[in-house]
Scaffold this motif. Structure first.
Motif, mmCIF file in Angstrom:
data_model
loop_
_atom_site.group_PDB
_atom_site.id
_atom_site.type_symbol
_atom_site.label_atom_id
_atom_site.label_comp_id
_atom_site.label_asym_id
_atom_site.label_seq_id
_atom_site.Cartn_x
_atom_site.Cartn_y
_atom_site.Cartn_z
ATOM 1 N N VAL A 234 -13.316 -15.609 -21.433
ATOM 2 C CA VAL A 234 -14.967 -15.865 -21.501
ATOM 3 C C VAL A 234 -15.055 -16.863 -22.723
ATOM 4 N N ALA A 235 -14.770 -16.576 -24.238
ATOM 5 C CA ALA A 235 -14.937 -17.532 -25.042
ATOM 6 C C ALA A 235 -13.812 -18.573 -24.713
ATOM 7 N N ALA A 406 -19.496 -19.742 -26.865
ATOM 8 C CA ALA A 406 -18.583 -19.175 -27.410
ATOM 9 C C ALA A 406 -18.209 -18.251 -28.234
ATOM 10 N N PHE A 407 -19.125 -18.590 -28.993
ATOM 11 C CA PHE A 407 -19.138 -17.687 -30.424
ATOM 12 C C PHE A 407 -19.991 -16.039 -30.020
ATOM 13 N N ALA A 408 -20.742 -16.559 -29.172
ATOM 14 C CA ALA A 408 -21.950 -15.285 -28.906
ATOM 15 C C ALA A 408 -21.215 -14.469 -28.157
ATOM 16 N N ALA A 409 -19.499 -14.937 -26.779
ATOM 17 C CA ALA A 409 -18.859 -14.190 -26.163
ATOM 18 C C ALA A 409 -17.765 -13.529 -26.892
ATOM 19 N N THR A 410 -17.625 -14.122 -28.783
ATOM 20 C CA THR A 410 -16.777 -13.577 -29.392
ATOM 21 C C THR A 410 -17.147 -12.335 -29.767
ATOM 22 N N LEU A 411 -18.552 -12.236 -30.680
ATOM 23 C CA LEU A 411 -18.892 -11.293 -30.715
ATOM 24 C C LEU A 411 -19.248 -10.178 -29.924
ATOM 25 N N PHE A 471 -13.197 -16.294 -33.207
ATOM 26 C CA PHE A 471 -13.453 -17.327 -32.641
ATOM 27 C C PHE A 471 -12.478 -19.310 -33.253
ATOM 28 N N ARG A 472 -11.797 -18.782 -33.997
ATOM 29 C CA ARG A 472 -11.541 -20.224 -34.795
ATOM 30 C C ARG A 472 -10.354 -20.520 -33.929
ATOM 31 N N LEU A 474 -9.181 -19.019 -31.185
ATOM 32 C CA LEU A 474 -10.178 -19.446 -29.503
ATOM 33 C C LEU A 474 -10.220 -21.076 -29.244
ATOM 34 N N THR A 475 -11.227 -21.422 -30.063
ATOM 35 C CA THR A 475 -12.019 -22.645 -30.167
ATOM 36 C C THR A 475 -10.946 -24.120 -31.397
ATOM 37 N N PHE A 476 -9.905 -23.372 -31.477
ATOM 38 C CA PHE A 476 -9.562 -24.128 -33.093
ATOM 39 C C PHE A 476 -7.577 -23.864 -32.271
ATOM 40 N N TRP A 477 -7.518 -23.374 -33.016
ATOM 41 C CA TRP A 477 -5.829 -23.056 -32.627
ATOM 42 C C TRP A 477 -5.853 -22.824 -31.473
ATOM 43 N N GLY A 478 -5.882 -22.103 -30.302
ATOM 44 C CA GLY A 478 -5.107 -22.058 -29.603
ATOM 45 C C GLY A 478 -5.619 -23.089 -28.601
#
Length: 496
Positions: A234-235, A406-411, A471-472, A474-478
């Protein structure tokens, strides 16, 4: 230098007896140069003439003009529909700005290949080849067969790519039938070696190096084992939604019409540029390049990208205040104490006193005025079109809201929860630090800021570090592989 080259080419073409509008004068303003040429009355583009009006005499005249240029050692290099005009049954050749004086044999042959391909699309392969044989040597045309490749032609619209390839195949076959020895000629491999190719290769190498040296594999593995995979997916999906938001925002503030799908691909491609530029700088540079490729002049493109970034900042602050009001967590946004106000007052007074000095005031205005002159008209333009302003705000909300969600979903993937306003502050603070510290993509700084903010919010320190790392990822490296694919695709379409 570009103006001098264009002027020299025009004079040289005229001196060689080629029909091209005469040079009238030149004017310079700031960083721009205007070249004035004679205007051809009642002239039409060759592409706008119906096939029946393109007579054999007209084709012969066109090949004669090109032969005159080559006999004088000149090469045009950009023979396309926009540079060939017809006036009173005679052909005029414009656009000599990128031409060459004392051009090598290969460059002149490329001119012939370009003109053959252009005429084949307008009057058919048979007439194009037949008209060329009336003026040019057959052995020379035999050598041209191996140069009939897409890379030899000027860039064109995407919809013409397939048509061009089909025409080139037919032309090669026609020349081989016309001159049998050409069938045995070895094909010439043409490549465009440009700064774009160098940049792409450099990005790939640097990205691989950063990936291998920056990630803590043990910490990442630990984070992945602890995380709920459903929330991680989801994130990742929410993070991908931010690309659509950035695309909508750029489309809203662009002076030209942009396609949503292609603009979204540009935002995806920015993920690989972010690896070698400080946070926020890479996407802005790529957006500027994209607007340039869509024929937006650099000053206007810079103003549009700057307006987009300013709107993102304003929208983010407004979104933060709105979240605080709706969630009733305004306590996270506390009024600073008196010391902060005293410091702000002192800084304001120092700036005011400095601006009272004429030299300082003139120096500041000299730095600020060019940007204001560029951005202010764009602001008025957007304000005068509420639908664009609304689209820009919507895109910014999708982008910022997508990252926060996305940050909330990672939490949630670690079973943790933080008040929404506080979560937004932690994320925005981390991104701000990443932009302030000139490391590629904010590497290290963003992760440290996010984990520190989560720990201060009550999340256990070990979990906070894992959450920041995931989080990084999922939203940066991935997203880097998707960015590389998008970059390659857009370069193939000549959009970047």
């Amino acid at each position: 230098r570009a103006a001098e080259r264009a002027s020299l080419m025009t004079f040289s073409a005229r001196d060689a007896g080629i029909r091209t509008p005469g040079f009238v004068g030149v004017a310079e303003a700031a960083d721009s140069v205007v070249l004035a040429h004679e205007h051809l009355l009642d002239a039409r583009r060759l592409a706008d003439l119906p096939p029946e009006e393109i007579t054999d005499d007209l084709l012969t005249d066109l090949w004669t003009q090109l032969r005159l240029a080559h006999a004088a050692g000149l090469a045009h290099r950009d023979l396309d529909d926009d540079v060939l005009l017809v006036n009173d049954g005679r052909v005029w050749i414009l656009g000599w700005a990128n031409g060459e004086i004392a051009a090598p044999e290969l460059t002149r042959r490329l001119d012939i290949a370009q003109l053959l391909a252009l005429l084949a699309r307008r009057v058919g392969v048979e007439r194009a080849v037949s008209s060329a044989t009336q003026i040019l040597d057959r052995a020379l045309l035999g050598a041209i067969a191996s140069l009939l490749q897409p890379v030899a032609l000027p860039p064109g619209p995407r919809e013409e790519i397939r048509e061009r390839k089909a025409v080139l195949r037919q032309l090669r076959s026609a020349l081989i039938e016309l001159i049998p020895p050409a069938a045995e000629a070895e094909p010439v491999q043409l490549r465009r070696f440009s700064p774009k190719a160098v940049l792409t290769t450099t990005l790939a190498v640097v990205a691989l190096w950063l990936l291998l040296t920056s990630l803590n594999i043990d910490q990442l593995s630990s984070a992945l084992r602890q995380a709920n995979p459903v929330w991680a997916v989801v994130a990742f999906a929410l993070g991908m939604l931010t690309y659509a938001g950035a695309a909508v925002s750029l489309m809203a503030f662009s002076p030209v019409r942009l396609g949503l799908w292609k603009t979204t691909q540009v935002q995806v491609a920015s993920s690989i540029v972010a690896l070698v530029a400080p946070a926020g700088v890479g996407p802005a540079a790529l957006n500027l390049r994209y607007l340039n490729r869509n024929r937006v002049k650099t000053p206007l493109a810079v103003a549009s990208v700057a307006l987009m970034q300013v709107s993102q900042f304003v929208t983010t602050i407004g979104l933060l205040l709105l979240i605080a009001a709706l969630t009733g967590s305004s306590s996270a946004l506390q009024v600073p104490d008196s010391t902060v106000f005293v410091v702000i007052g002192v800084i304001t007074a120092v700036v005011a006193v400095a601006l009272m000095v004429p030299k300082v005031r003139h120096l500041v205005w000299a730095r600020v005025a060019p940007t204001m002159r560029q951005v202010w008209p764009r602001v008025l333009w957007v304000i005068g079109q509420p639908q664009r302003l609304g689209a820009g705000v919507l895109g910014n909300i999708l982008m910022t809201g997508g990252y926060i969600a996305a940050f909330a979903a990672t939490l949630a993937a670690f079973g943790q929860q933080v008040p929404l306003t506080q979560l937004a502050l932690i994320y925005l603070g981390g991104m701000a630090l990443g932009s302030a510290v000139p490391t590629p993509g904010g590497l290290g700084t963003v992760e440290l800021a996010l984990s520190g903010g989560l720990a201060a919010a009550g999340v256990p320190a070990a979990l906070a570090a894992s959450i920041a790392v995931l989080f990084r990822l999922l939203t940066f490296w991935g997203r880097v592989p998707f960015g590389w694919l998008a970059m390659r695709r857009l370069q193939q379409l000549n959009e970047l």
